[in-house]
Design a protein around this motif. Structure first.
Motif, PDB file in Angstrom:
ATOM      1  N   ARG A 187       0.837  -1.214   0.000  1.00 24.39           N
ATOM      2  CA  ARG A 187       0.000   0.000   0.000  1.00 24.39           C
ATOM      3  C   ARG A 187       0.872   1.263   0.000  1.00 24.39           C
ATOM      4  NH1 ARG A 187      -5.512  -0.589   1.157  1.00 24.39           N
ATOM      5  NH2 ARG A 187      -5.599   1.665   1.468  1.00 24.39           N
ATOM      6  N   LEU A 188       1.902   1.246   0.842  1.00 30.00           N
ATOM      7  CA  LEU A 188       2.792   2.410   0.922  1.00 30.00           C
ATOM      8  C   LEU A 188       3.518   2.618  -0.402  1.00 30.00           C
ATOM      9  CD1 LEU A 188       4.384   1.814   4.443  1.00 30.00           C
ATOM     10  CD2 LEU A 188       2.550   3.413   3.870  1.00 30.00           C
ATOM     11  N   ALA A 191       1.281   3.970  -3.086  1.00 33.36           N
ATOM     12  CA  ALA A 191       0.961   5.397  -2.913  1.00 33.36           C
ATOM     13  C   ALA A 191       2.063   6.250  -3.528  1.00 33.36           C
ATOM     14  CB  ALA A 191       0.785   5.725  -1.426  1.00 33.36           C
ATOM     15  N   TRP A 255      -0.466  17.337  -0.901  1.00 31.94           N
ATOM     16  CA  TRP A 255      -1.568  16.363  -0.851  1.00 31.94           C
ATOM     17  C   TRP A 255      -2.750  16.853  -1.697  1.00 31.94           C
ATOM     18  CZ3 TRP A 255      -1.760  15.058   5.161  1.00 31.94           C
ATOM     19  CH2 TRP A 255      -0.635  14.297   5.483  1.00 31.94           C
TER      20      TRP A 255
ATOM     21  N   ARG B 194       1.342  10.204   3.746  1.00 30.73           N
ATOM     22  CA  ARG B 194      -0.120  10.283   3.920  1.00 30.73           C
ATOM     23  C   ARG B 194      -0.718   8.893   4.111  1.00 30.73           C
ATOM     24  NH1 ARG B 194      -4.294  13.508  -0.175  1.00 30.73           N
ATOM     25  NH2 ARG B 194      -5.524  14.401   1.516  1.00 30.73           N
ATOM     26  N   GLU B 195      -0.257   7.943   3.315  1.00 28.50           N
ATOM     27  CA  GLU B 195      -0.750   6.566   3.466  1.00 28.50           C
ATOM     28  C   GLU B 195      -0.281   5.978   4.802  1.00 28.50           C
ATOM     29  OE1 GLU B 195      -2.975   5.256   1.655  1.00 28.50           O
ATOM     30  OE2 GLU B 195      -2.951   3.177   2.351  1.00 28.50           O
ATOM     31  N   HIS B 198      -2.578   7.206   7.437  1.00 32.23           N
ATOM     32  CA  HIS B 198      -3.838   6.474   7.293  1.00 32.23           C
ATOM     33  C   HIS B 198      -3.760   5.104   7.974  1.00 32.23           C
ATOM     34  CE1 HIS B 198      -7.362   4.725   5.426  1.00 32.23           C
ATOM     35  NE2 HIS B 198      -6.677   3.947   4.648  1.00 32.23           N
ATOM     36  N   ALA B 258      -7.132   4.547  -0.732  1.00 31.40           N
ATOM     37  CA  ALA B 258      -5.933   5.144  -0.132  1.00 31.40           C
ATOM     38  C   ALA B 258      -6.340   6.217   0.883  1.00 31.40           C
ATOM     39  CB  ALA B 258      -5.055   5.768  -1.208  1.00 31.40           C
ATOM     40  N   GLY B 259      -5.434   6.479   1.815  1.00 33.58           N
ATOM     41  CA  GLY B 259      -5.701   7.468   2.861  1.00 33.58           C
ATOM     42  C   GLY B 259      -5.872   8.867   2.289  1.00 33.58           C
ATOM     43  N   LEU B 261      -6.642  11.542   4.572  1.00 35.75           N
ATOM     44  CA  LEU B 261      -6.654  12.454   5.718  1.00 35.75           C
ATOM     45  C   LEU B 261      -5.893  13.738   5.385  1.00 35.75           C
ATOM     46  CD1 LEU B 261      -5.979   9.873   8.541  1.00 35.75           C
ATOM     47  CD2 LEU B 261      -7.993  11.354   8.388  1.00 35.75           C
TER      48      LEU B 261
END
Lengths: 305, 305
Positions: A187-188, A191, A255, B194-195, B198, B258-259, B261
């Motif tokens: 996942r990281l 991203a 972001w 960011r991820e 999350h 994905a995050g 936030l």
């Protein structure tokens, strides 16, 4: 401690790249190669292992490893059964059903899957407490990380034995407390990959320039200290909080206009072509050799403390 | 080649952490420390440099470096003027206005800013062709990357001289073809951050576990091969295209949830506290020492080819 000593017997299911890389790892830690069994139904298994395993382990003691095409035989005496077969739920369900019939009751059952939850794999098992995902970062004979992803039914004892097994062998097993698609590492990485695609697609840098940026900045930095630790250091005495106080505005701006391209939205052709032109076939031996030296240096330095 | 030899004279504007780290780098590459000038208006400059520079460079020849609080004197004979002052547009505009009055006409003008475009910094200059951003990855005496971000008016010759300067000294200058907030390295790192936020916020792993995941997987991997090269290798003979053919679906699933936030959305308290409890004050000397060894190993191995 559990799982150590001469009585451990490991059976690997699946002799693909991940399976043989795990074989390499285990061979370096078992007292005898006869404690390792590789199960695969390919008809040319012995010939295939003979020609492929030496790429990972030049002096692999192949004639002393048990090669088998019979699941009952292969798992009967195993203390650990590690599955690295096709990413296919019905395959995995049927494997674990068979394993349950023939393996010792206390054998640990591990799946290398990168995406099929232990709960689904164990759906038809009577005893669901022994199975969990042990997801490696490829190739596992080099990379220290194992993501442990249990189902809600995996027992605490099984988790402890699994963690102890890997820790005793210098590996870094991290227990995920919740299952997410892609687990944590992928996942990281995905991203960062999405933002990478965005920046190349915007024409800011080429594929090769982006890679060099990462190789000469975040790569080495995050080898020593992960993102939180790095930014905690970056915030000086204020720590991570100080970091966000100082440049949280810039972080948020990045972001806000971060890349949001999806798979299939037309960026592919140019980026795939650049990768092909730039890298051709990547020399994995070189990559793995340098990675191993880097990891050895970090281990040595961190052990100095 | 340009900028090499005994006649080069470098003036650093600003004796903060970045300035002194650049001083350390330049001192290792100049024939004599007398070729380096540090300009800063702090009244205790000499005492401060004497007490701080040795943290970067234990045997720093401080008495042979020119320390100055007068801009006209400091830049009069400089061939390179590198600014690492406050991140404040009016400060930078006024510095370059003064520099332009007193510096030789062919001096290279570099700003270490992480966010104020060269075009804005040069707004009041008569000759805007010599100024560009040369953004380091901290600390620049250790990290190889320099992001070069010109304005539309920066001349090709200035870019070439700047690239040659850094390449000749074993550094990796990457020219960005477009200006984006955060440039490239920070944008990529912030995407992964960011991820990370999350996943910790979701309770999947702790701050420390997330860092260890990165340190034992992507960190070392990306030190050897950036994300595109890594996934190009991961796709086997199909390359990056094969990678997306195989697991593009999973990649997209991870992107879909994905995050997202933002800064100030309530995740901060627990994450800042975890970082503080886990890391306290980070040992930068250890970090930099290990980083340097890692970079040396990679350089040595890549040069073997």
């Amino acid at each position: 401690m559990a799982n150590q000593g001469n009585d451990i017997r490991i059976t690997l299911i699946g002799a693909g790249t991940i399976g043989l890389s795990f074989a390499t790892f285990h061979l370096s830690h078992l007292s005898s190669p006869s404690q390792l069994t590789i199960l695969d139904t390919r008809p040319d298994l012995e010939e295939y292992v003979r020609s492929t395993l030496p790429r990972f382990l030049p002096d692999a003691p192949i004639s002393h490893i048990n090669l088998s095409s019979s699941l009952p035989d292969a798992v009967r005496n195993a203390s650990i059964i590690q599955e690295s077969g096709p990413e296919n739920l019905s395959f995995k369900k049927s494997v674990w059903g068979e394993v349950e019939k023939y393996a010792p009751k206390d054998a640990l059952l591990w799946s290398s899957t990168s995406g099929i939850p232990a709960s689904q794999q164990a759906a038809d098992m009577e005893d669901k407490t022994r199975l969990l995902v042990v997801h490696p970062y490829n190739p596992p004979h080099i990379m220290p990380l194992l993501e442990l992803v249990p189902s809600s039914q995996t027992s605490a004892g099984v988790l402890t034995r699994t963690q102890e097994f890997w820790r005793a062998r210098g590996r870094v097993p991290i227990l995920l407390k919740k299952e997410m698609t892609g687990f944590v590492a992928n996942r990281l990485a995905f991203a960062l990959l999405r933002e990478s695609i965005h920046l190349v697609n915007e024409g800011v840098v080429s594929v090769e320039e982006l890679d060099r940026i990462v190789e000469t900045s975040m790569g080495p930095r995050w080898t020593i200290a992960g993102p939180f630790k790095s930014y905690h250091a970056g915030g000086g005495v204020g720590g991570l909080e100080g970091f966000f106080r100082n440049i949280g505005g810039t972080v948020q701006e990045c972001w806000d206009d971060a890349g949001k391209l999806n798979v299939g939205e037309g960026w592919e052709e140019s980026i795939f072509q650049q990768a092909k032109d730039q890298y051709g076939v990547v020399d994995l031996e070189e990559r793995d050799r340098i990675t191993k030296r880097v990891l050895d240096v970090v281990k040595e330095e961190k052990n100095r403390e």
